[in-house]
Enzyme design. Sequence first.
Site, PDB file in Angstrom:
ATOM      1  CB  ILE A 145     -12.326  35.026 -31.862  1.00  0.00           C
ATOM      2  CG1 ILE A 145     -12.030  33.861 -32.824  1.00  0.00           C
ATOM      3  CG2 ILE A 145     -13.805  35.041 -31.491  1.00  0.00           C
ATOM      4  CD1 ILE A 145     -12.398  32.475 -32.296  1.00  0.00           C
ATOM      5  CB  ALA A 148      -8.527  36.159 -22.500  1.00  0.00           C
ATOM      6  CB  THR A 155      -3.259  26.472 -27.922  1.00  0.00           C
ATOM      7  OG1 THR A 155      -2.454  27.238 -28.819  1.00  0.00           O
ATOM      8  CG2 THR A 155      -4.719  26.566 -28.331  1.00  0.00           C
ATOM      9  N   GLY A 187      -3.787  16.009 -28.324  1.00  0.00           N
ATOM     10  CA  GLY A 187      -2.798  17.053 -28.039  1.00  0.00           C
ATOM     11  C   GLY A 187      -3.334  18.231 -27.261  1.00  0.00           C
ATOM     12  CE1 TYR A 246      -7.827  26.705 -26.497  1.00  0.00           C
ATOM     13  CE2 TYR A 246      -9.204  24.995 -27.448  1.00  0.00           C
ATOM     14  CZ  TYR A 246      -8.841  26.322 -27.349  1.00  0.00           C
ATOM     15  OH  TYR A 246      -9.497  27.266 -28.125  1.00  0.00           O
TER      16      TYR A 246
HETATM   17  N1  CAA Z   1      -5.310  10.979 -33.555  1.00  0.00           N
HETATM   18  C1  CAA Z   1      -4.611   9.856 -33.326  1.00  0.00           C
HETATM   19  N2  CAA Z   1      -3.273   9.789 -33.413  1.00  0.00           N
HETATM   20  C2  CAA Z   1      -2.625  10.899 -33.769  1.00  0.00           C
HETATM   21  C3  CAA Z   1      -3.276  12.102 -34.032  1.00  0.00           C
HETATM   22  C4  CAA Z   1      -4.688  12.113 -33.929  1.00  0.00           C
HETATM   23  N3  CAA Z   1      -5.407  13.224 -34.169  1.00  0.00           N
HETATM   24  N4  CAA Z   1      -2.373  13.031 -34.331  1.00  0.00           N
HETATM   25  C5  CAA Z   1      -1.149  12.417 -34.266  1.00  0.00           C
HETATM   26  N5  CAA Z   1      -1.320  11.139 -33.934  1.00  0.00           N
HETATM   27  C6  CAA Z   1      -0.273  10.128 -33.744  1.00  0.00           C
HETATM   28  C7  CAA Z   1       0.842  10.313 -34.742  1.00  0.00           C
HETATM   29  O1  CAA Z   1       0.512   9.614 -35.935  1.00  0.00           O
HETATM   30  C8  CAA Z   1       2.040   9.727 -34.017  1.00  0.00           C
HETATM   31  O2  CAA Z   1       1.986   8.335 -34.094  1.00  0.00           O
HETATM   32  P1  CAA Z   1       3.352   7.464 -34.127  1.00  0.00           P
HETATM   33  O3  CAA Z   1       4.080   7.804 -32.864  1.00  0.00           O
HETATM   34  O4  CAA Z   1       2.877   6.083 -34.235  1.00  0.00           O
HETATM   35  O5  CAA Z   1       4.088   7.961 -35.353  1.00  0.00           O
HETATM   36  C9  CAA Z   1       1.758  10.086 -32.558  1.00  0.00           C
HETATM   37  O6  CAA Z   1       0.341  10.333 -32.465  1.00  0.00           O
HETATM   38  C10 CAA Z   1       2.498  11.336 -32.109  1.00  0.00           C
HETATM   39  O7  CAA Z   1       2.195  12.358 -33.020  1.00  0.00           O
HETATM   40  P2  CAA Z   1       3.178  13.529 -33.289  1.00  0.00           P
HETATM   41  O8  CAA Z   1       4.554  13.002 -33.542  1.00  0.00           O
HETATM   42  O9  CAA Z   1       2.561  14.427 -34.308  1.00  0.00           O
HETATM   43  O10 CAA Z   1       3.213  14.235 -31.885  1.00  0.00           O
HETATM   44  P3  CAA Z   1       3.781  15.636 -31.573  1.00  0.00           P
HETATM   45  O11 CAA Z   1       4.041  15.625 -30.116  1.00  0.00           O
HETATM   46  O12 CAA Z   1       4.888  16.030 -32.464  1.00  0.00           O
HETATM   47  O13 CAA Z   1       2.582  16.636 -31.936  1.00  0.00           O
HETATM   48  C11 CAA Z   1       0.577  17.782 -31.481  1.00  0.00           C
HETATM   49  C12 CAA Z   1       1.376  16.474 -31.319  1.00  0.00           C
HETATM   50  C13 CAA Z   1       1.384  18.994 -30.987  1.00  0.00           C
HETATM   51  C14 CAA Z   1      -0.634  17.631 -30.638  1.00  0.00           C
HETATM   52  C15 CAA Z   1       0.223  18.001 -32.975  1.00  0.00           C
HETATM   53  O14 CAA Z   1      -0.336  16.802 -33.458  1.00  0.00           O
HETATM   54  C16 CAA Z   1      -0.782  19.121 -33.139  1.00  0.00           C
HETATM   55  O15 CAA Z   1      -0.451  20.281 -33.100  1.00  0.00           O
HETATM   56  N6  CAA Z   1      -2.070  18.788 -33.327  1.00  0.00           N
HETATM   57  C17 CAA Z   1      -3.139  19.751 -33.477  1.00  0.00           C
HETATM   58  C18 CAA Z   1      -3.836  19.986 -32.172  1.00  0.00           C
HETATM   59  C19 CAA Z   1      -5.016  20.903 -32.413  1.00  0.00           C
HETATM   60  O16 CAA Z   1      -5.942  20.565 -33.106  1.00  0.00           O
HETATM   61  N7  CAA Z   1      -4.996  22.096 -31.797  1.00  0.00           N
HETATM   62  C20 CAA Z   1      -6.020  23.037 -32.004  1.00  0.00           C
HETATM   63  C21 CAA Z   1      -5.433  24.406 -31.877  1.00  0.00           C
HETATM   64  S1  CAA Z   1      -6.596  25.667 -32.366  1.00  0.00           S
HETATM   65  C22 CAA Z   1      -7.679  25.721 -31.149  1.00  0.00           C
HETATM   66  O17 CAA Z   1      -7.538  25.124 -30.140  1.00  0.00           O
HETATM   67  C23 CAA Z   1      -8.859  26.608 -31.380  1.00  0.00           C
HETATM   68  C24 CAA Z   1     -10.116  25.890 -31.196  1.00  0.00           C
HETATM   69  O18 CAA Z   1     -10.786  26.128 -30.194  1.00  0.00           O
HETATM   70  C25 CAA Z   1     -10.569  24.931 -32.219  1.00  0.00           C
END
Ligand code: CAA
Length: 249
Positions: free
Chosen positions: A16, A91, A94, A151, A155
């Site tokens: 960005i 800057a 995540t 997650g 952030y």
């Molecule tokens: N809501 C509710 N439950 C959720 C969920 C959600 N959004 N996502 C996952 N879960 C649940 C899963 O189903 C799982 O349930 P069970 O244990 O019952 O199976 C549990 O939560 C754990 O999930 P994971 O096994 O996937 O957990 P993980 O530790 O492996 O991964 C994470 C978690 C790293 C957060 C991964 O889900 C992820 O990367 N998510 C995306 C986060 C995101 O949106 N980041 C944005 C980055 S870009 C940015 O930040 C720019 C901006 O400004 C927009």
Amino acid sequence: MTTKTLALVTGGVGGIGSAICEELVQRGYQVLANYHPSEEARAKDKQKAWKNAGLDIGIVSGDVASFASCTDMAKAIKEKFGTVQVLVNCAGITRDKTLKKMEEADWAAVLHVNLDSVFNVTKQFIDGMTEAGFGRVVNISSVNGKKGQFGQANYSAAKAGMHGFAMALAQEVARKGVTVNCVSPGYTNTAMMQAIPEDVLKQIVAQVPMQRLAEPDEIAYVVGFLADKRAGYITGANISANGGLFISF
Ligand code: CAA
């Protein structure tokens, strides 16, 4: 020293950030792209590419997570270029993990780079803006600072904090012709997306009413708008560019 309005974009060689540099240089600003000292090679390559595209954008090294490094960077900029009048705090990093798995280092890194940086950098340039009677501070926050995200306790907290900072500082400098605002992008087509598991990203995009990611230039356009002299009555605002992912008033 420049006769053009001087703009500094932190994280200016990132996805960005570089689009913001391009938007501002095309709008007639003299633009400096800040980069982390460890990214010198990448910054030089980016500058070369800009030059080949006919864009004259300077690069300046500085670790925005360190106040001392920002002081050194500001000194070098003031000596060589003059007063920064448009500052874009872009800057950001995540370290996505559920709080259960999040280590103190994941929390600290994100808070230092995304939020402490806003103090560390803005503090260097705000007096120059108020003394000049014109300034623009634009913080690149996030949709996830407004709605929270699974997650992203670190952030989301940092990005919400950026807007708290903007609302407070906006009041302190309003009388001096300086505006302070946030832009809150949604999910944008940059390298940051590569850290999101593919299936998770697919699910996220499916929730976006526009059914697609933002392009960096769509975010940069909002920054260009806020930086403009004609946007002088907008301050303390947080403008969303999120494809409808989080609609609020
Ligand atoms: N809501 C509710 N439950 C959720 C969920 C959600 N959004 N996502 C996952 N879960 C649940 C899963 O189903 C799982 O349930 P069970 O244990 O019952 O199976 C549990 O939560 C754990 O999930 P994971 O096994 O996937 O957990 P993980 O530790 O492996 O991964 C994470 C978690 C790293 C957060 C991964 O889900 C992820 O990367 N998510 C995306 C986060 C995101 O949106 N980041 C944005 C980055 S870009 C940015 O930040 C720019 C901006 O400004 C927009």
